[in-house]
Scaffold this active site. Structure first.
Site, PDB file in Angstrom:
ATOM      1  N   LYS A  52       0.836  -1.208   0.000  1.00  0.00           N
ATOM      2  CA  LYS A  52       0.000   0.000   0.000  1.00  0.00           C
ATOM      3  C   LYS A  52       0.864   1.248   0.000  1.00  0.00           C
ATOM      4  O   LYS A  52       1.564   1.527   0.968  1.00  0.00           O
ATOM      5  CB  LYS A  52      -0.922   0.054   1.223  1.00  0.00           C
ATOM      6  N   GLY A  66       7.094   4.870   8.273  1.00  0.00           N
ATOM      7  CA  GLY A  66       6.194   5.993   8.516  1.00  0.00           C
ATOM      8  C   GLY A  66       6.399   6.563   9.903  1.00  0.00           C
ATOM      9  O   GLY A  66       7.487   6.471  10.476  1.00  0.00           O
ATOM     10  N   SER A  67       5.339   7.113  10.447  1.00  0.00           N
ATOM     11  CA  SER A  67       5.441   7.832  11.718  1.00  0.00           C
ATOM     12  C   SER A  67       5.558   6.873  12.894  1.00  0.00           C
ATOM     13  O   SER A  67       5.095   5.724  12.846  1.00  0.00           O
ATOM     14  CB  SER A  67       4.218   8.727  11.916  1.00  0.00           C
ATOM     15  N   THR A  68       6.162   7.375  13.973  1.00  0.00           N
ATOM     16  CA  THR A  68       6.306   6.577  15.191  1.00  0.00           C
ATOM     17  C   THR A  68       4.944   6.229  15.781  1.00  0.00           C
ATOM     18  O   THR A  68       4.739   5.122  16.283  1.00  0.00           O
ATOM     19  CB  THR A  68       7.165   7.330  16.211  1.00  0.00           C
ATOM     20  N   GLY A 124       3.551   3.366  13.945  1.00  0.00           N
ATOM     21  CA  GLY A 124       4.364   2.202  14.287  1.00  0.00           C
ATOM     22  C   GLY A 124       3.939   1.581  15.604  1.00  0.00           C
ATOM     23  O   GLY A 124       3.884   0.350  15.741  1.00  0.00           O
ATOM     24  N   GLU A 149      10.362   1.088  10.353  1.00  0.00           N
ATOM     25  CA  GLU A 149      11.318   2.179  10.148  1.00  0.00           C
ATOM     26  C   GLU A 149      10.540   3.472  10.349  1.00  0.00           C
ATOM     27  O   GLU A 149       9.699   3.834   9.525  1.00  0.00           O
ATOM     28  CB  GLU A 149      11.932   2.090   8.743  1.00  0.00           C
ATOM     29  N   CYS A 185      13.203  10.966   7.008  1.00  0.00           N
ATOM     30  CA  CYS A 185      13.193  10.505   8.401  1.00  0.00           C
ATOM     31  C   CYS A 185      14.574  10.592   9.033  1.00  0.00           C
ATOM     32  O   CYS A 185      14.699  10.780  10.241  1.00  0.00           O
ATOM     33  CB  CYS A 185      12.658   9.088   8.485  1.00  0.00           C
ATOM     34  N   GLU A 188      10.002  15.580  15.887  1.00  0.00           N
ATOM     35  CA  GLU A 188      10.250  15.535  14.444  1.00  0.00           C
ATOM     36  C   GLU A 188       9.314  16.499  13.719  1.00  0.00           C
ATOM     37  O   GLU A 188       8.098  16.434  13.869  1.00  0.00           O
ATOM     38  CB  GLU A 188      10.041  14.114  13.916  1.00  0.00           C
TER      39      GLU A 188
END
Length: 487
Positions: free
Chosen positions: A192, A244-246, A249, A266, A300, A397
């Site tokens: 995706k 993607g974003s933490t 995740g 990641e 990132c 971030e």
């Protein structure tokens, strides 16, 4: 805000427009899902628009995959798995090699579409994203028949169906990072792409189709977070690979807890870029520019925290300001452009909010003179000076062209400051002393550490982080590990 010297410096540089042609590209008005070797309309008939961030105009309509569509894709991948895994590594490698060659043949088209859909400068798409994507397919095509050498004295098997979710900052490159090792090791895939940058993944689906890859081995479904959640939660998906974003995740970790699924994450970063007094200053300044303004800071592993040794801080900062005055912000398809459009209105709002936070925290701001286009999503390159470890712009971030600058006196001080963040993805060290480089590589909590350079990527080198930057590695020999199980 700007000195007279800066303005004089800028006035001596003028460029004529040099736009890349779009006559050679083919973009459909509407794109479907790629499931089981065919382009398929979504079950619920829903579509969304993908937007050109440089002018906010619609590019194409994109199918929105529902739960039923994801289920079809996963079942197609599961059905194809037995035959694909049974193929010899040599035969799998032929398909992957063919995909790499087709990307090379259509590299110019891919580069233009990547810049149209994502906003990044054409020079970056042309010289970095597309060649690296092809290189990853070439590299893992070579490993497909050599897994016995990759994992000596161990019998390996593919995991099964891999659900792969990629971000909007490097759409084609992230697809290559995910797809190539999964295919080389005999897995099948449901991929995706991000909802704001689906076009190059869908063009990649065309290439995969043209390559003759057996149907169902790669399925590409488009949609937003809900579509990704369906992939994560599907019981027949055996491996999740997410970039993607933490925050997302953490959701994925919670969602798969207690299941059989393998996972690699990641996530975000807040990279430290460290300039010592014995560094080659002019080279280091170019490294700072590349570290934070590459891809508008949508990276990132961007060097978004700059640490400069106190004895050279004034010189480095002045040279950095002078260099920023020469940066061209504008049309991503213009070959002169250094900083393109921010990927989406939502991301631009996030960046602008952080700039406001920095100002409210009382720090000094510097932005060069630049004429931002009136249409589209644009942000001037920004420095925050005299910041401290407690400022939010240092700890969180931003994912934009915003750099926070601090000074340091000793090695121990900069190590402590650099490690004082929830993230652990990247760092850079600038010095002419080799022993200092090796010392810092042992002390910095980062998965990737560059010496006298920054943002250099290679298919043969592993990439990944620690702490809230995730776990697992992509690229290199390490990238194969998460797609195999051991008997």
């Amino acid at each position: 805000m700007n000195t007279n010297k800066n303005k004089m410096f800028k006035s001596s540089w003028t460029y004529h427009e040099a736009p890349e042609s779009t006559d050679h590209i083919q973009i459909k008005e509407q794109y479907e899902l790629y499931i089981n070797g065919a382009f398929t309309k979504p079950v619920e008939g829903k579509y969304f628009d993908t937007i050109n961030p440089s002018n906010n105009q619609k590019i194409a309509s994109i199918a929105e995959a529902s739960k039923k569509d994801v289920d079809k894709a996963v079942k197609a991948a599961k059905k194809a798995f037995k035959g694909w895994a049974a193929l010899s590594g040599k035969e799998r490698g032929k398909y992957i090699f063919r995909i790499a060659r087709l990307i090379q043949e259509r590299a110019r088209e891919f580069a233009v579409i990547e810049s149209l859909d994502g906003g990044k400068p054409i020079r970056e798409s042309r010289d970095i994203d597309i060649p690296l994507a092809a290189n990853h397919f070439f590299y893992y095509a070579g490993w497909a028949d050599k897994l016995a050498y990759a994992f000596p004295n161990r019998k390996v098997k593919p995991v099964g169906v891999a659900g792969q979710i990629i971000p909007w900052n490097f759409p084609l490159l992230m697809a290559a990072w995910k797809l190539a090792p999964a295919l080389a090791t005999g897995n099948t895939v449901v991929l995706k792409p991000a909802e704001t940058t689906p076009l190059t993944a869908l063009k990649l689906a065309e290439i995969i189709h043209d390559s003759g890859l057996p149907k169902g081995v790669v399925n590409i479904v488009t949609g937003a977070g809900a579509t990704g959640a369906e992939i994560v939660n599907h019981p027949e998906v055996d491996k999740i690979a997410f970039t993607g974003s933490t925050g997302v995740g953490k959701y994925i970790q919670n969602a798969i807890a207690g299941t059989h699924k393998k996972v690699t994450l990641e996530l975000g970063g807040k990279g430290a870029n460290i300039i010592f007094e014995d560094a080659a200053i002019d080279q280091a300044v170019e490294g700072i520019i590349n570290a934070i303004f590459f891809n508008q800071g949508h990276v990132c592993c961007a060097g978004s925290r700059l640490f400069v040794q106190e004895s050279v801080a004034n010189v480095v900062i002045q040279k950095l300001k002078d260099r920023m005055e020469t940066l061209i912000v504008g049309d991503p398809l213009d070959k002169n452009t250094d900083i393109g459009a921010i990927n989406s209105k939502k991301q631009l709002q996030t960046i602008e909010n952080y700039i406001k936070i920095g100002l409210n925290e009382g720090v000094e701001i510097y932005q060069p003179d630049c004429n931002l286009p009136k249409k589209g999503n644009w942000c001037a390159p920004t420095l925050f000076l005299n910041v401290s470890q407690s400022h939010r712009i240092v700890q969180e971030e931003i994912f934009g062209p915003v750099l926070a600058i601090q000074t340091f006196r000793t090695i121990d001080e900069v190590i402590e400051k650099a490690n004082n963040t929830p993230y652990g993805l990247s760092a850079g060290v600038w010095t002419q002393t080799g022993s200092k480089i090796f010392h810092l590589t042992q002390k910095l909590n980062a998965g990737v550490i560059w010496a006298n350079t920054f943002n250099k990527f290679d298919a043969t080198s592993p990439f990944g982080g620690y702490k809230e930057s995730g776990f697992g590695r992509e690229g290199g020999l390490h990238g194969l590990s998460s797609y195999v199980t051991f008997d």
